[in-house]
Design a protein around this motif. Structure first.
Motif, short mmCIF file in Angstrom:
data_model
loop_
_atom_site.label_atom_id
_atom_site.label_comp_id
_atom_site.label_asym_id
_atom_site.label_seq_id
_atom_site.Cartn_x
_atom_site.Cartn_y
_atom_site.Cartn_z
N PRO A 1 0.84 -1.21 0.00
CA PRO A 1 0.00 0.00 0.00
C PRO A 1 0.87 1.25 0.00
O PRO A 1 1.97 1.25 0.56
CB PRO A 1 -0.78 -0.11 1.31
N THR A 2 0.37 2.31 -0.63
CA THR A 2 1.07 3.61 -0.58
C THR A 2 0.00 4.68 -0.35
O THR A 2 -1.18 4.46 -0.68
CB THR A 2 1.81 3.92 -1.90
N ALA A 3 0.42 5.81 0.17
CA ALA A 3 -0.54 6.89 0.46
C ALA A 3 -1.25 7.30 -0.82
O ALA A 3 -0.61 7.59 -1.85
CB ALA A 3 0.20 8.08 1.07
N ALA A 4 -2.59 7.31 -0.76
CA ALA A 4 -3.46 7.65 -1.89
C ALA A 4 -3.17 6.76 -3.11
O ALA A 4 -3.48 7.12 -4.24
CB ALA A 4 -3.33 9.13 -2.26
N ASN A 5 -2.56 5.63 -2.86
CA ASN A 5 -2.20 4.65 -3.91
C ASN A 5 -1.37 5.28 -5.04
O ASN A 5 -1.48 4.89 -6.20
CB ASN A 5 -3.48 4.01 -4.48
N ARG A 6 -0.53 6.24 -4.66
CA ARG A 6 0.25 6.95 -5.70
C ARG A 6 1.41 6.12 -6.26
O ARG A 6 1.92 6.41 -7.33
CB ARG A 6 0.80 8.25 -5.12
N GLN A 7 1.90 5.16 -5.47
CA GLN A 7 3.01 4.28 -5.91
C GLN A 7 4.19 5.11 -6.46
O GLN A 7 4.64 4.88 -7.59
CB GLN A 7 2.50 3.28 -6.95
N PRO A 8 4.67 6.06 -5.64
CA PRO A 8 5.68 7.02 -6.14
C PRO A 8 7.11 6.50 -6.00
O PRO A 8 7.97 7.15 -5.41
CB PRO A 8 5.46 8.22 -5.22
N PHE A 9 7.34 5.32 -6.55
CA PHE A 9 8.67 4.74 -6.37
C PHE A 9 9.12 3.99 -7.61
O PHE A 9 8.31 3.64 -8.47
CB PHE A 9 8.67 3.80 -5.14
N ARG A 10 10.39 3.73 -7.65
CA ARG A 10 10.96 2.88 -8.68
C ARG A 10 12.09 2.09 -8.02
O ARG A 10 12.86 2.66 -7.24
CB ARG A 10 11.53 3.76 -9.81
N VAL B 1 25.87 7.28 -5.60
CA VAL B 1 24.78 6.46 -6.12
C VAL B 1 24.11 7.12 -7.33
O VAL B 1 23.84 6.49 -8.34
CB VAL B 1 23.73 6.18 -5.02
N ARG B 2 23.88 8.41 -7.21
CA ARG B 2 23.27 9.14 -8.33
C ARG B 2 24.10 8.95 -9.60
O ARG B 2 23.56 8.71 -10.69
CB ARG B 2 23.19 10.64 -8.02
N GLU B 3 25.42 9.06 -9.41
CA GLU B 3 26.31 8.97 -10.57
C GLU B 3 26.34 7.54 -11.14
O GLU B 3 26.13 7.34 -12.33
CB GLU B 3 27.72 9.38 -10.12
N ILE B 4 26.54 6.57 -10.24
CA ILE B 4 26.69 5.18 -10.69
C ILE B 4 25.42 4.68 -11.37
O ILE B 4 25.46 3.97 -12.38
CB ILE B 4 27.01 4.26 -9.48
N LEU B 5 24.26 5.05 -10.81
CA LEU B 5 23.00 4.50 -11.31
C LEU B 5 22.25 5.47 -12.23
O LEU B 5 21.12 5.19 -12.65
CB LEU B 5 22.10 4.08 -10.14
N ASN B 6 22.85 6.62 -12.50
CA ASN B 6 22.25 7.57 -13.45
C ASN B 6 20.88 8.07 -12.95
O ASN B 6 19.92 8.14 -13.72
CB ASN B 6 22.12 6.88 -14.82
N ILE B 7 20.81 8.40 -11.68
CA ILE B 7 19.53 8.82 -11.08
C ILE B 7 19.37 10.33 -11.22
O ILE B 7 20.21 11.10 -10.76
CB ILE B 7 19.47 8.40 -9.59
N PRO B 8 18.26 10.78 -11.84
CA PRO B 8 18.08 12.22 -12.06
C PRO B 8 17.79 12.98 -10.76
O PRO B 8 17.43 12.39 -9.74
CB PRO B 8 16.87 12.29 -13.01
N GLU B 9 17.90 14.31 -10.81
CA GLU B 9 17.75 15.18 -9.64
C GLU B 9 16.37 15.07 -8.99
O GLU B 9 16.23 15.22 -7.78
CB GLU B 9 18.02 16.64 -10.03
N ASN B 10 15.34 14.84 -9.79
CA ASN B 10 13.97 14.82 -9.23
C ASN B 10 13.60 13.45 -8.63
O ASN B 10 12.46 13.23 -8.25
CB ASN B 10 12.94 15.20 -10.30
N VAL B 11 14.57 12.56 -8.56
CA VAL B 11 14.35 11.23 -7.98
C VAL B 11 15.32 11.06 -6.81
O VAL B 11 16.48 11.45 -6.91
CB VAL B 11 14.58 10.13 -9.05
N GLU B 12 14.80 10.50 -5.70
CA GLU B 12 15.64 10.37 -4.51
C GLU B 12 15.95 8.91 -4.18
O GLU B 12 15.04 8.14 -3.86
CB GLU B 12 14.92 11.02 -3.31
N PRO B 13 17.24 8.53 -4.27
CA PRO B 13 17.58 7.17 -3.81
C PRO B 13 17.46 7.13 -2.28
O PRO B 13 18.13 7.89 -1.59
CB PRO B 13 19.04 6.99 -4.26
N LEU B 14 16.57 6.28 -1.77
CA LEU B 14 16.27 6.31 -0.34
C LEU B 14 16.87 5.17 0.45
O LEU B 14 17.31 5.35 1.59
CB LEU B 14 14.75 6.26 -0.15
N ILE B 15 16.85 3.99 -0.12
CA ILE B 15 17.33 2.84 0.64
C ILE B 15 17.87 1.79 -0.33
O ILE B 15 17.36 1.64 -1.44
CB ILE B 15 16.19 2.25 1.53
#
Ligand SMILES: Cc1cc2nc3c(=O)[nH]c(=O)nc-3n(C[C@H](O)[C@H](O)[C@H](O)COP(=O)(O)O)c2cc1C
Length: 170
Positions: free
Chosen positions: A37-46, A127-141
Motif C-alpha cells: 500500500p502507498t498513500a493515496a495509492n500513488r506508488q511514487p517509487f521505482r 549512487v546518483r552517478e553510478i545508477l544515473n539517477i536524475p535530480e527529481n528522484v531520490e535514492p532512499l534505501i
C-alpha cells in the motif's frame, strides 16, 4: 511460513552465498513489493534491481562493505517526490511509502529463504552517478538480496512497555 514465524526469522543478513537467484523467485519478491500500500495509492517509487556480478568496485564506492557487493543482487529503492502524496501541512509520505514497499519485499524474500539487509548509510552523490539517477528522484534505501551465509543472532528489542502507550502519550 506462518506470519509469526516469518517476522521472528527475518534478520539483517550481512554474509551471502554466491548462489544466484532464480528469475522466477526474484519476480515473486518484486511482486510483493508491487502489492504494497502507498498513500493515496500513488506508488511514487521505482526499484533499481542490480546484479552485482562485475560491479563490485563501483558499488563499493557508495557503501564500502564486502557483504554488500557479495549479495548477488542489491536493490536501490528510489522515491519520486512529485508523484507522492503530501498532507495539507506539507508533510510528504514518500519515505513511509517506500518503507512499506521494502518491508513487503524483505518479508517475501525471507519466506522464500532469501536474506536481505536494509542500507541507509550510503553515499547519495556516488549512487546518483553510478545508477544515473536524475535530480527529481531520490535514492532512499538499498536492500541486499541473496542466500544467507550467516545465522540469525539474538533479536534485541525494547520491551512492549517501552514502546506502547494506551489511549494517551505517557
Ligand atoms: C531504515 C533502515 C536503515 C538501515 N541501514 C543500515 C545500514 O546502513 N547498514 C547496516 O548494516 N544495517 C542497516 N539497517 C539494519 C538495522 O541495523 C537492523 O534492521 C536492526 O539492527 C535490527 O536487526 P535485524 O534486522 O537483524 O532484526 C537498517 C535498517 C533500517 C530499517
Amino acid at each position: 511460513m506462518e506470519f509469526k514465524s516469518l517476522i521472528q526469522h527475518r534478520y539483517s543478513v550481512r554474509e551471502y552465498k554466491p548462489d544466484p537467484i532464480d528469475p522466477v523467485v526474484l519476480q515473486q519478491v518484486l511482486e510483493a513489493a508491487r502489492l504494497a500500500p502507498t498513500a493515496a495509492n500513488r506508488q511514487p517509487f521505482r526499484l533499481i534491481v542490480i546484479h552485482t556480478e562485475d560491479k563490485h568496485e563501483e558499488l563499493n564506492c557508495n557503501y564500502a562493505r564486502d557483504w554488500f557487493v557479495n549479495a548477488p543482487i542489491v536493490i536501490c529503492a528510489c522515491g519520486i517526490p512529485e508523484q507522492g502524496w503530501v498532507r495539507e501541512d506539507g508533510k510528504s509520505y514518500i519515505d513511509v511509502d517506500i518503507a512499506i514497499v521494502m518491508d513487503h519485499l524483505s518479508l517475501a524474500a525471507a519466506e522464500l529463504g532469501l536474506g536481505t539487509c536494509w542500507i541507509a548509510s550510503f553515499d547519495v552523490g556516488a549512487v546518483r552517478e553510478i545508477l544515473n539517477i536524475p535530480e527529481n528522484v531520490e535514492p532512499l534505501i538499498f536492500m541486499t538480496l541473496g542466500y544467507p551465509a550467516d545465522e540469525i543472532g539474538e533479536k534485541e528489542r525494547k520491551p512492549l512497555s517501552e514502546l506502547i502507550n494506551y489511549d494517551l502519550w505517557e
